[in-house]
Design an enzyme around this catalytic site. Structure first.
Site, short mmCIF file in Angstrom:
data_model
loop_
_atom_site.label_atom_id
_atom_site.label_comp_id
_atom_site.label_asym_id
_atom_site.label_seq_id
_atom_site.Cartn_x
_atom_site.Cartn_y
_atom_site.Cartn_z
N GLU A 81 0.82 -1.21 0.00
CA GLU A 81 0.00 0.00 0.00
C GLU A 81 0.85 1.26 0.00
O GLU A 81 0.58 2.21 -0.74
CB GLU A 81 -0.94 -0.02 1.22
CG GLU A 81 -1.71 1.27 1.45
CD GLU A 81 -2.71 1.59 0.35
OE1 GLU A 81 -3.28 2.69 0.38
OE2 GLU A 81 -2.92 0.75 -0.55
N HIS A 124 -4.75 -8.56 -16.87
CA HIS A 124 -6.05 -8.16 -17.40
C HIS A 124 -6.32 -6.68 -17.11
O HIS A 124 -6.82 -5.95 -17.97
CB HIS A 124 -7.15 -9.03 -16.77
CG HIS A 124 -8.47 -8.91 -17.45
ND1 HIS A 124 -8.70 -9.29 -18.76
CD2 HIS A 124 -9.67 -8.46 -16.99
CE1 HIS A 124 -9.95 -9.08 -19.09
NE2 HIS A 124 -10.58 -8.56 -18.03
N HIS A 128 -20.85 -7.70 -16.82
CA HIS A 128 -19.52 -7.41 -17.35
C HIS A 128 -19.16 -8.37 -18.48
O HIS A 128 -18.65 -7.96 -19.53
CB HIS A 128 -18.49 -7.52 -16.22
CG HIS A 128 -17.07 -7.33 -16.67
ND1 HIS A 128 -16.62 -6.18 -17.26
CD2 HIS A 128 -15.99 -8.17 -16.62
CE1 HIS A 128 -15.33 -6.29 -17.55
NE2 HIS A 128 -14.93 -7.49 -17.18
#
Length: 381
Positions: free
Chosen positions: A100, A334, A276
């Site tokens: 993070e 992807h 989707h």
């Protein structure tokens, strides 16, 4: 707030590496080099943001902009360890905290690079040096990254609320597309057949369809609905399985919950995934048709070929995510493929726009490097 200054210094130090590369590179157009490098690094940042989300590291440091009120997981080690020991299966761990914070460090570095672009652009305006772009363009990009940073903060403080995370993703891609357009304006373009101008509406539709599909993909990812359908081409053994669109597409709700505060149902997750997947068919067919048509123009052939290749790769990685149970490298690929496809469509739209008669949007491939655009008055000798 000393740690905030430390975070700023970390971002500046990281940004000094690409800035130094641009400075020493043998290129007479430093601004163009800086914009292209920033675009490339922003693409990397978008992909790393996907990695952060896919590894459940978004709450690795549950505050913002630092980590437990510090500038580094090194300093926050004790607090992170305590949180992990209290909840070993929770969102906080040393590894997730570093993922993070690295994402945040590089986001700050991108911000520094865009500030450098703003300073260069306005300096060029005051000194009447041509940059083939208004300084308001990089200024607008800087404003966009400020809004993007705000949504990054809300992503953490609102505990990965799906609509906030999805908006954060879309703003990141808007930033990437804006930088890609700015980079294209700085790059000499080949002569383009004026007949290509009539394909601008079709190219804009293709870009719009892709943005909608990316938003749907972000909604799938942020709701963890990738494996809601585990087979293909059927979805759980049916072409149209049981679905709950009302709960699936209720925007303002907590992660894993409905708008009423109940646990979200499997049928709602199936609705998200199926939408989707189904819309992907529309995007694939339309984009392949558009690329095939644009290949007839020599100046558009390379980006059109790139679009066709990336579309095929996107289909394969999307299918692999389902059949191979969402492996991390393929899921990241992807995400990256969607970002690359967005850049390619932005470049195509730019080139088609430049083919319109009398519409000058950037330097010509045959124009002298020191040529002054018609929009800027020449100084008297």
């Amino acid at each position: 707030m000393t740690y905030v200054l430390q975070l700023g210094l970390i971002g500046i130090c990281i940004a000094l590496l690409p800035l130094s590369y641009v400075w020493v590179k043998a290129d007479d157009n430093k601004f163009r080099k800086l914009v292209w490098l920033t675009t490339f690094l922003t693409l990397d940042l978008v992909m790393f943001g996907g990695f952060t989300r896919l590894t459940d590291s978004g709450l690795g440091c549950p505050d913002w902009p630092g980590c437990y009120g510090t500038s580094s997981p090194f300093i926050a080690h004790a607090a992170i360890t305590a949180a992990y020991q209290a909840m070993p299966t929770g969102p906080v761990s040393i590894g997730k905290a570093w993922i993070e914070m690295i994402h945040r460090y590089f986001a700050m570095a991108i911000g520094v690079l865009i500030i450098a672009q703003v300073l260069i652009a306005w300096t060029a305006r005051f000194k009447r040096r041509p940059l083939h772009v208004s300084p308001w363009w990089p200024t607008g990009i800087l404003m966009l990254i400020v809004v993007q940073g705000a949504f990054g903060a809300w992503t953490v403080t609102m505990k990965l609320q799906p609509v906030i995370v999805t908006t954060h993703l879309l703003l990141g891609l808007a930033l990437l597309g804006s930088l890609g357009w700015l980079a294209a304006r700085q790059t000499p373009i080949p002569a383009i057949d004026p007949a290509a101008a009539r394909w601008l509406p079709a190219a804009l539709i293709g870009l719009l369809l892709l943005v909608v599909q990316i938003a749907l993909g972000g909604w799938v990812s942020t709701n963890y609905a990738v494996l809601a359908c585990t087979d293909f081409p059927l979805c759980n053994g049916a072409w149209i399985p049981p679905m709950n669109f009302e709960h699936g597409f209720h925007l303002w709700r907590a992660l894993g919950m409905t708008g009423d505060g109940d646990v979200i149902s499997q049928d709602a997750l199936v609705a998200i995934h199926w939408t989707h997947r189904t819309f992907a068919i529309v995007v694939v067919l339309y984009t392949l048709w558009l690329a095939a048509k644009l290949r007839r123009f020599e100046s558009l052939r390379k980006p059109a070929n790139g679009i066709m290749i990336v579309i095929v790769v996107q289909f394969l990685t999307g299918l692999s995510n389902i059949l191979l149970q969402w492996p991390l490298p393929i899921a990241v690929a992807h995400n990256g493929g969607a970002a690359i496809l967005l850049l390619l469509l932005v470049m195509v739209n730019f080139r088609i726009s430049s083919s319109r008669p009398g519409h000058v949007v950037g330097p010509s491939a045959t124009a002298p490097r020191d040529a002054v655009p018609a929009s800027l008055p020449r100084q008297a000798p």
